[in-house]
Design a protein around this motif. Structure first.
Motif, short mmCIF file in Angstrom:
data_model
loop_
_atom_site.label_atom_id
_atom_site.label_comp_id
_atom_site.label_asym_id
_atom_site.label_seq_id
_atom_site.Cartn_x
_atom_site.Cartn_y
_atom_site.Cartn_z
N TYR A 233 0.86 -1.19 0.00
CA TYR A 233 0.00 0.00 0.00
C TYR A 233 0.89 1.24 0.00
N LEU A 234 0.85 2.01 -1.10
CA LEU A 234 1.71 3.18 -1.24
C LEU A 234 1.07 4.44 -0.69
N GLY A 235 -0.26 4.50 -0.68
CA GLY A 235 -0.95 5.68 -0.18
C GLY A 235 -2.30 5.85 -0.87
N THR A 236 -3.02 6.89 -0.44
CA THR A 236 -4.36 7.17 -0.99
C THR A 236 -4.39 8.59 -1.55
N ALA A 237 -4.95 8.73 -2.74
CA ALA A 237 -5.02 10.03 -3.42
C ALA A 237 -6.47 10.43 -3.64
N GLU A 238 -6.72 11.73 -3.54
CA GLU A 238 -8.07 12.25 -3.81
C GLU A 238 -8.15 12.91 -5.19
N ASP A 239 -7.02 13.13 -5.83
CA ASP A 239 -7.04 13.68 -7.19
C ASP A 239 -5.79 13.19 -7.94
N GLU A 240 -5.72 13.56 -9.22
CA GLU A 240 -4.65 13.05 -10.07
C GLU A 240 -3.27 13.53 -9.63
N SER A 241 -3.18 14.78 -9.17
CA SER A 241 -1.88 15.31 -8.75
C SER A 241 -1.35 14.57 -7.52
N GLU A 242 -2.25 14.23 -6.58
CA GLU A 242 -1.84 13.47 -5.41
C GLU A 242 -1.37 12.08 -5.81
N MET A 243 -2.07 11.49 -6.79
CA MET A 243 -1.67 10.16 -7.26
C MET A 243 -0.28 10.19 -7.89
N GLU A 244 -0.02 11.20 -8.69
CA GLU A 244 1.30 11.33 -9.31
C GLU A 244 2.38 11.53 -8.26
N ALA A 245 2.06 12.29 -7.23
CA ALA A 245 3.03 12.53 -6.15
C ALA A 245 3.35 11.24 -5.41
N ILE A 246 2.31 10.42 -5.18
CA ILE A 246 2.53 9.14 -4.50
C ILE A 246 3.44 8.25 -5.33
N LEU A 247 3.16 8.16 -6.63
CA LEU A 247 3.96 7.30 -7.50
C LEU A 247 5.39 7.79 -7.64
N GLU A 248 5.58 9.11 -7.59
CA GLU A 248 6.91 9.68 -7.79
C GLU A 248 7.74 9.70 -6.52
N HIS A 249 7.09 9.94 -5.38
CA HIS A 249 7.84 10.17 -4.14
C HIS A 249 7.62 9.13 -3.06
N ALA A 250 6.81 8.12 -3.33
CA ALA A 250 6.52 7.13 -2.29
C ALA A 250 7.80 6.42 -1.87
N PRO A 251 8.03 6.28 -0.56
CA PRO A 251 9.20 5.53 -0.11
C PRO A 251 9.06 4.07 -0.50
N GLU A 252 10.16 3.36 -0.54
CA GLU A 252 10.13 1.95 -0.92
C GLU A 252 9.32 1.17 0.12
N ALA A 253 8.19 0.64 -0.31
CA ALA A 253 7.29 -0.04 0.62
C ALA A 253 7.74 -1.47 0.84
N ARG A 254 7.62 -1.93 2.09
CA ARG A 254 7.94 -3.31 2.42
C ARG A 254 6.67 -4.14 2.43
N PHE A 255 6.81 -5.40 2.04
CA PHE A 255 5.68 -6.32 2.04
C PHE A 255 5.14 -6.43 3.46
N ASP A 256 3.82 -6.36 3.58
CA ASP A 256 3.16 -6.44 4.88
C ASP A 256 2.08 -7.52 4.81
N LEU A 257 2.13 -8.47 5.74
CA LEU A 257 1.20 -9.60 5.70
C LEU A 257 -0.24 -9.16 5.85
N ASP A 258 -0.53 -8.20 6.75
CA ASP A 258 -1.90 -7.75 6.95
C ASP A 258 -2.45 -7.08 5.70
N THR A 259 -1.63 -6.24 5.05
CA THR A 259 -2.05 -5.58 3.82
C THR A 259 -2.32 -6.61 2.73
N TYR A 260 -1.46 -7.62 2.61
CA TYR A 260 -1.65 -8.68 1.63
C TYR A 260 -2.99 -9.39 1.85
#
Length: 265
Positions: A233-260
């Protein structure tokens, strides 16, 4: 504060007082499709539960975060519990020793398994992983149970040391718990088929997309897009600019069993 609680999906956070006297000690984090009714239920039942009574007595401050639906609340709750480590949340705490069995080729011929840890590999990108265990002990116990049920050779699986002498039968063969792949009495292919059958229900699903995806969720006039990549889970966006920011700046996410588990459902 209770009068301001919204009747919508989201996450709520209870805080107590830390050693410095600040009201910043995370006590409990929960989620609901109706924040108001869920928060109030904690206090209507506090006399019947020791845990609820302790939370009621210790709580000094309340926060909440609205989401566009239950999925967003589940993902946010899982992330916040691991970030803030509230003292009354145990179920979603981070498991540092998360491990899984990986099917590999054995140097002795046929297939075997090796234990892989989330600290060393990315479970969201690796293939041929089976089962998620919170400790080495639980992983070995599970594999031994499968071996007993399917008459698998513990030597072939690396759980027991081979007997002295070339092609000597293992102890399990003498007890008729092994069909003899260790001593040439059974073909490797037959053992491989039973091993893969035994592991099949534990298989970790490979990420089915070429890259990150967005899962849209709507509540009333509120739209959200949950950005997911390789079960992370990288994050939640409410518009296109927020989505682009998440994809561009999201820290490297680690696999999480609960999220899976949440996303698999």
């Amino acid at each position: 504060v209770v009068e301001d609680l919204p009747e919508c999906p989201g996450v709520y956070l209870f805080y107590g007082t830390n050693e410095k006297g600040d009201q910043d000690l995370p006590l409990y984090i929960g989620k609901s499709t109706n924040i108001r009714s869920r928060v109030l239920s904690h206090f209507s039942a506090d006399h019947a539960s020791t845990k609820e009574l302790r939370i009621s007595q210790q709580m000094k401050r309340l926060e909440w975060r609205e989401t566009a639906g239950e999925l967003g609340a589940l993902l946010l709750e899982a992330r916040l519990v691991k970030e803030l480590q509230p003292i009354h949340n145990q179920r979603l705490r981070r498991e540092n020793d998360l491990c899984s069995w990986q099917l590999i080729d054995s140097p002795k011929g046929g297939k075997t398994v090796t234990l892989k840890y989330a600290a060393d590999i990315d479970f969201g990108r690796e293939r041929d992983l089976y089962g998620m265990f919170t400790s080495q002990r639980k992983a070995v116990e599970s594999l031994r149970n499968l071996a007993d049920a399917h008459k698998l050779c513990l030597v072939q699986l690396g759980l027991d040391k081979p007997a002295r002498g070339k092609a000597s039968p293992c102890f399990g063969y003498q007890l008729k718990k092994c069909k003899g792949v260790c001593c040439g009495k059974e073909d490797h292919l037959q053992h491989d088929l039973r091993l893969m059958t035994a592991l099949a229900r534990l298989k970790i699903e490979t990420w089915p997309y070429a890259g990150p995806v967005g899962i849209k969720e709507t509540y009333g006039v509120r739209d959200e897009m949950h950005v997911i990549d390789h079960w992370c889970y990288l994050g939640t966006a409410e518009d296109e600019s927020e989505m682009e920011a998440i994809l561009e700046h999201a820290p490297e996410a680690r696999f999480d069993l609960d999220t899976y588990k949440i996303l698999k459902k």
